[in-house]
Write an enzyme that holds these catalytic residues in place. Sequence first.
Site, PDB file in Angstrom:
ATOM      1  CG  HIS A  59      38.225  44.873  37.038  1.00  0.00           C
ATOM      2  ND1 HIS A  59      39.116  43.954  37.521  1.00  0.00           N
ATOM      3  CD2 HIS A  59      38.202  44.697  35.686  1.00  0.00           C
ATOM      4  CE1 HIS A  59      39.609  43.244  36.509  1.00  0.00           C
ATOM      5  NE2 HIS A  59      39.064  43.673  35.397  1.00  0.00           N
ATOM      6  CG  ASN A  61      37.297  39.200  44.212  1.00  0.00           C
ATOM      7  OD1 ASN A  61      37.976  39.382  45.218  1.00  0.00           O
ATOM      8  ND2 ASN A  61      37.804  38.725  43.096  1.00  0.00           N
ATOM      9  CB  ALA A  93      42.537  35.997  35.827  1.00  0.00           C
ATOM     10  CG  HIS A 152      43.730  45.804  44.083  1.00  0.00           C
ATOM     11  ND1 HIS A 152      42.858  46.332  43.153  1.00  0.00           N
ATOM     12  CD2 HIS A 152      43.524  44.467  44.028  1.00  0.00           C
ATOM     13  CE1 HIS A 152      42.174  45.366  42.573  1.00  0.00           C
ATOM     14  NE2 HIS A 152      42.574  44.207  43.092  1.00  0.00           N
ATOM     15  CG  HIS A 206      43.552  31.868  41.348  1.00  0.00           C
ATOM     16  ND1 HIS A 206      42.182  31.706  41.464  1.00  0.00           N
ATOM     17  CD2 HIS A 206      43.740  33.150  40.963  1.00  0.00           C
ATOM     18  CE1 HIS A 206      41.579  32.849  41.141  1.00  0.00           C
ATOM     19  NE2 HIS A 206      42.503  33.746  40.839  1.00  0.00           N
ATOM     20  CG  ASP A 222      44.893  42.390  41.235  1.00  0.00           C
ATOM     21  OD1 ASP A 222      44.065  41.951  42.059  1.00  0.00           O
ATOM     22  OD2 ASP A 222      44.729  42.325  40.010  1.00  0.00           O
ATOM     23  CE  LYS A 236      37.845  46.405  41.824  1.00  0.00           C
ATOM     24  NZ  LYS A 236      38.795  45.338  42.028  1.00  0.00           N
ATOM     25  CG  HIS A 281      43.950  45.957  38.486  1.00  0.00           C
ATOM     26  ND1 HIS A 281      43.041  46.355  37.531  1.00  0.00           N
ATOM     27  CD2 HIS A 281      43.248  45.162  39.318  1.00  0.00           C
ATOM     28  CE1 HIS A 281      41.875  45.830  37.784  1.00  0.00           C
ATOM     29  NE2 HIS A 281      41.965  45.107  38.875  1.00  0.00           N
ATOM     30  CG  LEU A 323      41.464  38.833  33.579  1.00  0.00           C
ATOM     31  CD1 LEU A 323      40.099  38.233  33.824  1.00  0.00           C
ATOM     32  CD2 LEU A 323      41.587  39.333  32.134  1.00  0.00           C
ATOM     33  CG  HIS A 328      42.233  39.607  45.172  1.00  0.00           C
ATOM     34  ND1 HIS A 328      40.881  39.721  44.924  1.00  0.00           N
ATOM     35  CD2 HIS A 328      42.837  40.416  44.270  1.00  0.00           C
ATOM     36  CE1 HIS A 328      40.690  40.552  43.907  1.00  0.00           C
ATOM     37  NE2 HIS A 328      41.869  40.985  43.494  1.00  0.00           N
ATOM     38  CG  LEU A 329      43.935  39.302  52.560  1.00  0.00           C
ATOM     39  CD1 LEU A 329      43.589  39.935  53.900  1.00  0.00           C
ATOM     40  CD2 LEU A 329      45.331  38.706  52.599  1.00  0.00           C
ATOM     41  NE  ARG A 330      41.682  34.387  45.867  1.00  0.00           N
ATOM     42  CZ  ARG A 330      41.497  35.139  44.809  1.00  0.00           C
ATOM     43  NH1 ARG A 330      40.567  36.082  44.812  1.00  0.00           N
ATOM     44  NH2 ARG A 330      42.221  34.994  43.735  1.00  0.00           N
TER      45      ARG A 330
HETATM   46  O1  DOR Z   1      43.953  38.644  37.891  1.00  0.00           O
HETATM   47  C1  DOR Z   1      43.027  38.923  38.637  1.00  0.00           C
HETATM   48  N1  DOR Z   1      42.701  38.144  39.702  1.00  0.00           N
HETATM   49  N2  DOR Z   1      42.315  40.025  38.402  1.00  0.00           N
HETATM   50  C2  DOR Z   1      41.226  40.323  39.106  1.00  0.00           C
HETATM   51  O2  DOR Z   1      40.617  41.315  38.800  1.00  0.00           O
HETATM   52  C3  DOR Z   1      40.713  39.414  40.143  1.00  0.00           C
HETATM   53  C4  DOR Z   1      41.774  38.577  40.695  1.00  0.00           C
HETATM   54  C5  DOR Z   1      41.254  37.429  41.518  1.00  0.00           C
HETATM   55  O3  DOR Z   1      40.388  37.633  42.352  1.00  0.00           O
HETATM   56  O4  DOR Z   1      41.763  36.308  41.339  1.00  0.00           O
HETATM   57 ZN    ZN Z   2      42.115  42.450  42.081  1.00  0.00          ZN
END
Ligand code: DOR
Ligand code: ZN
Length: 346
Positions: A137, A42, A264, A14, A252, A248, A100, A175, A220, A16-18
């Site tokens: 989620h 996402n 988050a 799991h 940011h 996860d 997802k 998560h 989150l 996030h690479l953006r």
């Molecule tokens: O903390 C989180 N950040 N929880 C998520 O479900 C999404 C993620 C994000 O994409 O920043």
């Molecule tokens: Zn996530």
Amino acid sequence: MSQILTIRTPDDWHLHLRDGAMLRAVLPETTRHFARAIIMPNLVPPVITGADARAYQGRIMDALPENSNFTPLMTLYLTEDTDADDLAAAHKSGLIHAVKLYPAGATTNSASGVADFDKVRGVLDRMAEIGCPLLVHGEVTDADIDIFDREAVFIDRVLDPIRRTTPDLRVVMEHITTSQGVDYVRGAGKNLAATITTHHLIINRNHILVGGIKPHYYCLPVAKRESHRLALRAAATSGDARFFLGTDSAPHTDAGKLSACGCAGCFTATNTMSILAQVFEDEQALNTLEGFTSLNGPAFYGLPVNETTLTLTKGTAIDYGEKIITEEGEVTLFDPGFSLHWHVTP
Ligand code: DOR
Ligand code: ZN
């Protein structure tokens, strides 16, 4: 006395690479230690169709450091308009490995998620038929449900009904943060598994709120009370193959985190393996670390384990630095609150 542990190269189930500059900055932090990762869809706009996933996969491959053998495992973002045929074709071709489910409004970039679960019933049936896992989620978004109860309520009101109606659907609770999540997985059959993040093994809600608010610990699902953290540590280190690592790791910029309405996400890609080795050592469970990071995930997803290895050696304190620099701004690395001594050698 030096301690050395060699394990199969880990995967992150799991991540996030953006996109764009952020993708280019954070990708090497993962590829340094991990061979594969399940890539969260996402983005803005989200990765909804097979064509979206193919294009995003291309952008990730273009951003890979030289000589990297990293494989991104793509996913689709489930919406109420998802086309089951497109999904099935993307799964059959090996392009996507999972879909997802974000309840609408649950977290970062989840506005296109599902509000009416009846509208995705046909797609879930099709996924059960073709063996495509649903990654959830697991939080309800109802305003009257306390944020600390949202995972437990999701299990009762959403997840359990879905699994009863579609028992052949393979599901990963992403998560998990509660003992209810742990117990629900333990009580289920082979079609249910859960990922556990690095940070939820380290922090409870006091870490976020006591002695001043700590935005870098806000994610989150939000971290819960200590008894839940201990349940997660017990599950992760138990050797039960239904629990595996999904960091996860969610970058940011500091500007996004340190604001009156902060984002988050904890960014853990860089130091996760050093942190986990310490957690598993503290739990006297170094023997189950490889299962958690490198064996249980591939078994659930029906993929081979990695042939390469990674060596962890305990030694002097490691300085991973406080931040990574990106063209979009600085991203602060998760601080576990203790010094790290497990060196990672790919
Ligand atoms: O903390 C989180 N950040 N929880 C998520 O479900 C999404 C993620 C994000 O994409 O920043
Ligand atoms: Zn996530």
